[in-house]
Design a protein around this motif. Structure first.
Motif, short mmCIF file in Angstrom:
data_model
loop_
_atom_site.label_atom_id
_atom_site.label_comp_id
_atom_site.label_asym_id
_atom_site.label_seq_id
_atom_site.Cartn_x
_atom_site.Cartn_y
_atom_site.Cartn_z
N THR A 67 0.84 -1.20 0.00
CA THR A 67 0.00 0.00 0.00
C THR A 67 0.87 1.24 0.00
OG1 THR A 67 -0.14 -0.21 2.41
CG2 THR A 67 -2.00 -1.03 1.13
N THR A 112 -16.94 6.15 -5.90
CA THR A 112 -16.64 5.14 -4.89
C THR A 112 -17.75 5.19 -3.85
OG1 THR A 112 -15.40 6.48 -3.29
CG2 THR A 112 -14.18 5.64 -5.21
N SER A 160 -5.32 2.34 -1.50
CA SER A 160 -6.24 1.73 -0.55
C SER A 160 -7.24 2.77 -0.09
CB SER A 160 -5.47 1.18 0.66
OG SER A 160 -6.36 0.82 1.70
N LEU A 161 -8.48 2.34 0.11
CA LEU A 161 -9.51 3.29 0.54
C LEU A 161 -9.42 3.58 2.04
CD1 LEU A 161 -11.80 4.78 -0.93
CD2 LEU A 161 -13.36 3.00 -0.13
N ALA A 162 -8.76 2.70 2.79
CA ALA A 162 -8.73 2.85 4.25
C ALA A 162 -8.22 4.21 4.71
CB ALA A 162 -7.93 1.71 4.88
N ASP A 188 -11.82 -2.94 -0.72
CA ASP A 188 -11.95 -1.56 -0.28
C ASP A 188 -13.39 -1.10 -0.24
OD1 ASP A 188 -9.20 -0.99 0.04
OD2 ASP A 188 -8.96 -0.62 -2.10
N GLN A 189 -14.22 -1.67 -1.12
CA GLN A 189 -15.61 -1.25 -1.25
C GLN A 189 -16.51 -2.48 -1.22
OE1 GLN A 189 -16.20 2.27 -3.94
NE2 GLN A 189 -14.56 1.28 -5.10
N TYR A 227 -6.92 5.73 -5.70
CA TYR A 227 -8.00 6.59 -5.26
C TYR A 227 -7.47 8.00 -5.06
CZ TYR A 227 -10.14 2.07 -4.10
OH TYR A 227 -10.65 0.81 -4.15
N HIS A 249 -16.93 -1.43 8.04
CA HIS A 249 -16.13 -0.28 7.61
C HIS A 249 -16.71 1.09 7.94
CE1 HIS A 249 -13.17 -2.68 5.37
NE2 HIS A 249 -14.19 -3.43 4.99
#
Length: 614
Positions: free
Chosen positions: A34, A178, A145-147, A320-321, A132, A611
């Motif tokens: 990441t 997203t 990564s969306l985190a 991620d989603q 992203y 999440h």
């Protein structure tokens, strides 16, 4: 952690043992890691990516796993690179020459040019690794990564209604949207540039369909075979890497295993396969036949209801989603089995259907096109009959209704009806509160836009390009990457090599689908590579038997019902619970197969709890 059962070559792993294997991770591959880069101050890293390693750089950045930091006085680069042609260091030598346009393999990176304070980010041709991005008040953040993006100070952690609607139609969330309205995702072959608050996103490559190759079948058969073999061998990992192949028993994965197994005598190719006890879903016999025919060492496992229920809470950690493709479960099991065997890189056959013409939907669409071209009075009469028969508890009558309804539409609307559950059930499924943010054709408009961007003469090629954009780049590749990444395994996709994709785009459409004969030229080209059994087999895919499990009284059905009808799910206020109950009952009564939308609803609820509810 549970004890890890040993996996030996050419043996089977039962579902009970698979549960222990799913605990196993291997050392991360070059595509597993990441990265985050942002214009925010460095102290923001403690909040955005607390467990990642801050990069020693002028920019604010952090990395983990195999993510790389490359730098010279003129540019800093943060990203992931698993290249079979080209070097990441070319960015330091001449980034203005856009070396990524010549690369082959997987890559995603963010770059910062200190002199001009310019940022840019690039993804590979099929977005096999995401990027992203989010901007607010002159600040920018980019990550794969969306985190960390969820933790941005301007992110409200509220789900975007349009993203939810796309998910309910497509089982995934196609970019640029997203699940978070403040965050966007780069498209395949995407390039982002940002400077002084000005943002621009473009695409630097698209599949081409020149359709200029025709003529003698023998010559084209030989040419295609050479193109396929060359592409597969190009993606072969080096002898210093512990690698293997997914092997479903279908033509694509079997071709890759066979080509690689025969390339170097004495170098064993390991293949990994997952099956099921349910009839109509298991392809292990074909996988065994493919492995034995070419001398590969096959590893075989099975997944059952109990294993699926055990892995479901972890499934939403992979992505991620929200991601509603149920074949993520066997994909994870297969990757886990390879990791337990010491592999950290797997080759996959994704993309073969979409470049060779193997998707069953292409043949069905050909029949519907025939109906669509009937004189309007005849077509209208057929539609009247279909409407009268539909809505019953008899699946055959419902199929007539479905055929006449879909066949009455032009593409891409006709093709979209395969992925239009939430659109077709807009008023019954969605709550009034959710509907006020949406229109029934929002997802269809996304598909129309993607369809219009394909420059091809034949309708088949436009559909294949649409599938590369949606079914592959936005769905299948996310599935494989997420499952593999969870256990530290990288993935490569030889059939998505841009040179091979462009070559197949030069072939006239009738070499892909001739009448109802799918993969017409491909099967001729692979006749000397694959056993006849594999070439002639009916396509089954890699689906999880959730349709069967949901109809059978027992733990799986009870779990699904309890989750979707729970107080917590009801309080979310997105769906009309009475309609969800009707879907369950109609599925049990075999009026229609509603397992896919029910699974998507279940995964969405689990993902939200994991999440966004925290």
């Amino acid at each position: 952690m549970n004890a890890i059962p040993e996996v030996s070559s050419s043996t089977s792993v039962p579902a009970a043992a698979q549960r222990g294997i799913l605990q196993r991770r291997t050392a991360p591959a070059p595509s597993v890691g990441t990265f985050l880069a942002t214009t925010l101050a460095k102290d923001a890293l403690a909040e955005l990516a607390p467990s990642w390693q801050p990069a020693h750089t002028a920019a604010t950045a952090a990395l983990s796993g195999a993510a790389r930091h490359l730098a010279n006085p003129g540019i800093e680069v943060f990203g992931l690179f698993d290249l079979v042609l080209g070097r990441a260091e070319e960015l330091l030598e001449d980034w203005r020459g856009e070396p990524w346009t010549r690369w082959r393999g997987r890559f995603a990176f963010v770059a910062f040019v200190p002199e001009s304070r310019r940022w840019f980010a690039v993804t590979d041709q099929f977005n096999t690794l995401p990027v992203y991005y989010s901007e607010s008040n002159g600040q920018l953040a980019l990550a794969n990564s969306l985190a960390p993006m969820m933790r941005l100070p301007w992110c409200q952690r509220q789900a975007d209604p349009l993203a939810l609607f796309h998910y309910l139609n497509f089982a995934c969330i196609p970019g640029p949207v997203t699940v978070l309205p403040e965050v966007k995702r780069l498209p395949p072959a995407g390039k982002l540039e940002w400077q002084a608050g000005r943002l621009q996103v473009d695409r630097w490559w698209r599949p081409s369909y020149a359709e200029d190759l025709d003529g003698a079948g023998d010559r084209l058969t030989l040419e295609l075979r050479e193109q396929i073999v060359s592409a597969v061998q190009r993606y072969r990992p080096g002898s210093d890497q512990a690698w293997g192949c997914f092997l479903s028993g279908g033509t694509d994965s079997s071709s890759i295993v066979s080509i690689l197994a025969r390339q170097h005598a004495g170098q064993t190719v390991h293949s990994y396969s997952i099956g099921f006890a349910e009839a109509g879903y298991d392809e292990l016999d074909f996988a065994r036949a493919a492995a034995e025919a070419c001398g590969a060492e096959g590893h075989f496992g099975t997944v059952d209801q109990a294993e699926t229920l055990a892995v479901l809470p972890r499934l939403v950690e992979l992505y991620d989603q929200p991601f509603g493709n149920a074949s993520a479960v066997p994909t994870l099991a297969c990757a886990s089995m390879a990791a337990a065997d010491g592999r950290n890189l797997l080759l996959a056959g994704d993309g073969g259907d979409e470049i060779f013409g193997g998707n069953e939907r292409y043949a069905k669409d050909r029949i519907m096109q025939w109906f669509y071209r009937l004189p309007q009075p005849v077509k209208g009469f057929g539609r009247v009959i279909g409407r009268q028969l539909g809505g019953s508890n008899y699946r055959f009558f419902n199929r007539i209704d479905n055929f006449t309804r879909r066949g009455s539409q032009a593409n891409p609307d006709r093709f979209y009806t395969d992925d239009a559950f939430a659109s077709e059930c807009f008023d019954q499924l969605l709550s009034a509160e959710l509907r006020q943010h949406l229109r029934p054709d929002d997802s269809l408009n996304w598909m129309r836009s993607a369809y219009a961007e394909c420059r091809a003469d034949s309708e088949l090629h436009r559909l294949m390009a649409l599938d590369l954009e949606l079914a592959i780049a936005q769905n299948d590749l996310i599935k494989v990457d997420g499952a593999c990444r969870q256990v530290g395994v990288g993935a490569r996709f030889p059939f998505l090599d841009p040179d091979l994709v462009d070559y197949t785009g030069r072939l006239r459409a009738h070499w892909k689908l001739r009448g109802q004969d799918k993969r017409h030229l491909f099967k001729r080209a692979m006749a000397t590579v694959l056993p006849e059994l594999i070439i002639k087999k009916k396509k089954q895919g890699f689906g999880l038997p959730i349709s069967v499990w949901m109809r059978q009284p027992g733990e799986f059905q009870d779990w699904m019902r309890d989750l979707l009808l729970s107080d917590r799910s009801r309080q979310r206020g997105w769906f009309q619970v009475e309609f969800v109950e009707q879907l369950f009952q109609r599925h049990i009564d075999r009026a229609w197969d509603y397992s896919a939308p029910l699974w998507q609803l279940a995964v969405l609820e689990l993902w939200m709890r994991r999440h966004l509810d925290v």
